[in-house]
Design an enzyme around this catalytic site. Structure first.
Site: not given
Ligand code: F0G
Length: 464
Positions: A78, A130-131, A388, A455, A221, A264
């Site tokens: 833990y 980014f979303t 997108r 989305f 990021d 990634k």
């Molecule tokens: N920042 C970027 C540039 C991303 O592409 C993503 C995730 C995140 C933050 C968030 O990270 O998914 O680990 O919580 N991108 C995925 C995509 C979902 O398909 O581009 P996460």
């Protein structure tokens, strides 16, 4: 004609395949049914109904035998797992950030850092949104302001660093609202929503000087920072002889801190990183993580996950690995271009982006051309991609109106070390077939819209 042989210089992946995962082949009729049941949203398809899955490169990567071996060395205590300390040391060594907090994925780190750095009424400038990043900034009370260069919004412009920040836009914002109202500058690279476009080291240096002058924090990021480093090596003067690791380290030198979706670059299936040079921010983050994720030495991860991440960091900076990864994306894009299919230029780091406005010019943005195109490609061949465009862009939280992004794209994303060149060829042929029949394609109508990140869960019906 000369009888001299043409010597072509091909490259190949620096690995071979040891384990395979069978994939199901489906009929068009089955896919039509599956698409309808999924509300014409590729996020709602069952993975077993997908043939070639180009939805995302997030957590879909193939780990190496070295990473899998590390999974067996998970210390599932833990508190104080040895894998945490291993990962912490790699974050310091490769990203140059001494203070590290693990999170279960990128958006968890985004949540924590947004809550720490943002006060109600603040502004966060960034190189396109980014979303999940923008949503967490907005939920913390900030207004996001896009300060990316104009070229990023035009698919056909061949700028080597379309991810660059426009310093004039940044300066204008600071003059308008005052530096004290800027929570931090949020810089990403390569910029996902712009088509996987990198920023240059020169641009970063300029942004750094600007931020220093105005005493504004600069955060990154760094989810695909290694891909950005690769483009710098290839395209920027003075970097061709530096290693990816050196370029990454130099880049990190300019930031106060980073958040990373480890799913990634690090070639793992789950994991996130929040890391900084600022001890105060670290202490706040370390305290917050125990509320939302788990103890600060595991942050929502198993020990084995942290070990795979630590080993992924070592592998991600290997030149041949990143060269093969981006080389495959380039191969994909070039093949599509041979068919005259409109894509975002230059070809990006993690994906090829179809320009749906040009592909389906007869469908207005209100009828979701990119969502429609992603659906049609899936029905044609079982290749899964992602919208997108207007669906991803969501609504303005103040007015409630749709954001109308200039870019209306379909992303075909390549997981790392997963698919072969033959898979790419099949995907290209399928998209070419959809392109040939594009005039008969009709748009969609949204019939269900969730409040956040619509989305992922929105549902659609086909227009008659
Ligand atoms: N920042 C970027 C540039 C991303 O592409 C993503 C995730 C995140 C933050 C968030 O990270 O998914 O680990 O919580 N991108 C995925 C995509 C979902 O398909 O581009 P996460």
């Amino acid at each position: 004609m000369s009888d001299k042989k043409i010597i072509k210089k091909s490259w190949a992946e620096p690995f071979k395949i040891k384990v395979v995962e069978p994939i199901k082949m489906t009929t068009k009729k089955e896919r039509e049914k599956a698409a309808k049941e999924a509300g014409y949203n590729t996020f709602l398809l069952k993975s077993e109904d997908v043939y070639i899955d180009l939805l995302t490169d997030s957590g879909t990567n193939a780990m190496s035998d070295y990473q899998w071996a590390g999974m067996m060395l998970g210390d599932e205590a833990y508190a104080g797992s040895r894998n945490f300390y291993h990962l912490e040391s790699k974050v310091a060594e490769y990203y140059g950030m001494p203070y590290f907090v693990p999170t279960h994925q990128g958006r968890a780190a985004e949540h924590i850092i947004s809550q720490i750095l943002i006060k109600q009424g603040d502004y966060v400038p960034g190189n396109m949104y980014f979303t999940t990043t923008r949503l967490h900034q907005e939920l913390a009370g900030a207004t996001f302001v896009d300060v990316i260069i104009d070229e990023a919004h035009v698919p056909e412009i061949e700028h080597p660093f379309k991810g660059n920040i426009d310093l004039k836009k940044l300066d204008k914002l600071v003059k308008e609202v005052g530096a004290s109202k800027i929570a931090y500058i949020s810089m990403a690279g390569p910029v996902n929503m712009a088509g996987g476009q990198p920023f240059s080291m020169k641009n970063l240096q300029e942004v750094f000087e600007f931020a220093k002058k105005h005493k504004i924090r600069l955060w990154m990021d760094a989810t695909r920072a290694v891909e950005n480093a690769y483009f710098i090596k290839l395209r920027e003067k003075g970097y061709s002889k530096k290693t990816i690791r050196e370029i990454l380290f130099e880049m990190m030198g300019y930031f106060e801190g980073i958040w990373v979706s480890a799913k990634k670059d690090l070639m793992v299936n789950i994991g996130g990183i929040l890391a900084t040079k600022d001890k105060y921010v670290f202490e706040e983050a370390r305290n917050m993580v125990v509320v939302y994720e788990g103890l600060h030495t595991y942050g929502g991860l198993a020990g084995r996950d942290m070990e795979a991440m630590a080993r992924g960091i070592e592998e991600m900076v290997d030149f041949d690995t990143i060269h093969a990864r981006i080389g495959q994306v380039e191969y994909f894009g070039q093949k599509l271009e041979e068919y005259g299919i409109p894509i975002v230029k230059p070809i990006g780091g993690h994906a090829v982006f179809l320009d749906a406005k040009k592909f389906l010019p007869h469908i207005p943005q209100d009828n979701f051309p990119a969502q429609t195109l992603a659906t049609e490609i899936y029905i044609n061949s079982g290749v899964r991609s992602m919208e997108r465009g207007i669906v991803s862009a969501g609504r303005d939280p103040k007015t409630g109106n749709h954001h109308y992004p200039k870019l209306e794209l379909v992303r075909l994303t390549l997981p790392r070390r997963v698919y072969t060149q033959a898979h790419i060829d099949v995907a290209v042929e399928s998209i070419a077939e959809v392109f040939e029949n594009r005039d008969s394609i009709k748009g969609l109508r949204m019939v269900y819209e969730p409040k956040y990140l619509r989305f992922f869960q929105a549902r659609f019906e086909k227009l008659k």
